[in-house]
Design a protein around this motif. Structure first.
Motif, short mmCIF file in Angstrom:
data_model
loop_
_atom_site.label_atom_id
_atom_site.label_comp_id
_atom_site.label_asym_id
_atom_site.label_seq_id
_atom_site.Cartn_x
_atom_site.Cartn_y
_atom_site.Cartn_z
N CYS A 16 -3.89 1.04 -2.48
CA CYS A 16 -3.13 2.23 -2.09
C CYS A 16 -4.03 3.39 -1.71
N GLN A 18 -6.33 4.88 -3.84
CA GLN A 18 -6.78 5.65 -5.00
C GLN A 18 -8.15 5.14 -5.46
N PHE A 38 -0.58 3.12 -10.23
CA PHE A 38 0.48 3.61 -9.35
C PHE A 38 1.09 2.49 -8.51
N CYS A 39 0.46 1.32 -8.46
CA CYS A 39 0.94 0.21 -7.64
C CYS A 39 1.72 -0.81 -8.44
#
Length: 302
Positions: A16, A18, A38-39
């Motif tokens: 993503c 990050q 976050f994924c």
């Protein structure tokens, strides 16, 4: 364990975008991609108490407000309370000299009693007048919220409002797409009525929700306010007898002002969670169901 205290000089790029250290990344063997926090999707597998390791299902944890019924935290310093035992001497019974030839003393064996104590700040349940209990676990008196009835009434009212709005939305969608041969919902195709569907799902009926809305009494604002005591500005304040903000917020239902009204806090439950990839919906980590086990059934770490 020295690597846990070292700063993360090297960071890797997640799918993503990050930048994360390798200890915070996961590798999905189905997507063949690196995932960060976050994924992935976080799912709660089980609830357990970190002190007594009691495992309970989500429905039971919801009824107990995500708190353990046998473990408590100190309301003063928030450390775990320990159960201490003491010997209580029963009262001696004297026989009536008129009934018997001589006076006799009936002595009983001392009884073991238990109370809660904090090894950190030396707070005990005796400080607030909680009586000692004859059993070590359970049986501690629970305080009842004086506003519990009103809170439950508000919850029932808002649940009925939400159900009514959902039903109205379904009716609007049905009228909007009322085309012959087209079924918008499963009830249109099978002929299952809304009342039958609610009974199968275990939800309250529309009649009960409408009665909850009709019987609801709204709160009334009052212009009368209790006056402050006359010595509020002249009375000397003892900070040792006044609770701090963290101590008050730890008991949001009562928010005690004085230290003498502090009561033991039921320990919050911990959770074991599994992590799932958002793209392929496969598990990346899945812990064991046993709360005492630190192993993982699935552990795809980077």
């Amino acid at each position: 364990m020295a690597y846990l205290t070292q700063p993360d000089y090297v960071k890797y790029i997640c799918s993503c975008g990050q930048l994360k250290p390798i200890t915070s990344l996961y590798f999905c063997r189905h997507c063949l991609k690196i995932r960060c926090g976050f994924c992935i999707c976080h799912e709660v597998d089980s609830h357990y108490c970190a002190n007594c390791l009691e495992n309970m299902p989500s429905s039971e944890a919801r009824l107990k407000k995500n708190r353990c019924s046998s473990c408590f935290d100190c309301p003063s310093c928030f450390h775990t309370l320990s159960t201490r035992a003491t010997m209580a001497q029963p009262r001696q019974v004297l026989q009536d000299p008129a009934a018997a030839g001589d006076t006799k003393v009936e002595s009983k064996q001392p009884k073991k009693m238990y109370y809660l104590s904090c090894f950190n700040c030396r707070w005990t349940s005796r400080d607030v007048g909680i009586p000692d209990q004859p059993v070590a676990s359970g049986g501690w008196p629970e305080r009842t919220n004086p506003h519990a009835a009103r809170v439950n009434q508000l919850l029932d009212y808002y649940k009925a409002i939400a159900m009514q709005e959902k039903q109205e939305k379904i009716e609007r969608e049905r009228k909007k797409f009322n085309i012959r041969g087209k079924y918008i919902t499963l009830t249109d195709k099978t002929g299952l009525t809304g009342a039958m569907a609610r009974n199968i799902a275990g939800l309250p009926s529309s009649e009960s929700s409408s009665s909850a809305i009709a019987s609801f009494v709204p709160s009334q604002a009052s212009a009368e306010v209790e006056e402050l005591p006359e010595d509020i500005f002249t009375k000397e304040v003892n900070l040792n007898q006044i609770t701090s903000m963290p101590q008050r917020l730890a008991s949001p239902e009562w928010q005690p002002v004085s230290v003498a009204r502090l009561h033991p806090l039921a320990k919050l439950l911990s959770v074991k969670r599994s992590q799932r990839c958002r793209a392929c919906d496969h598990n990346l980590t899945k812990p064991e169901y046993n709360p005492g086990s630190i192993k993982f059934k699935i552990e795809l770490l980077a």
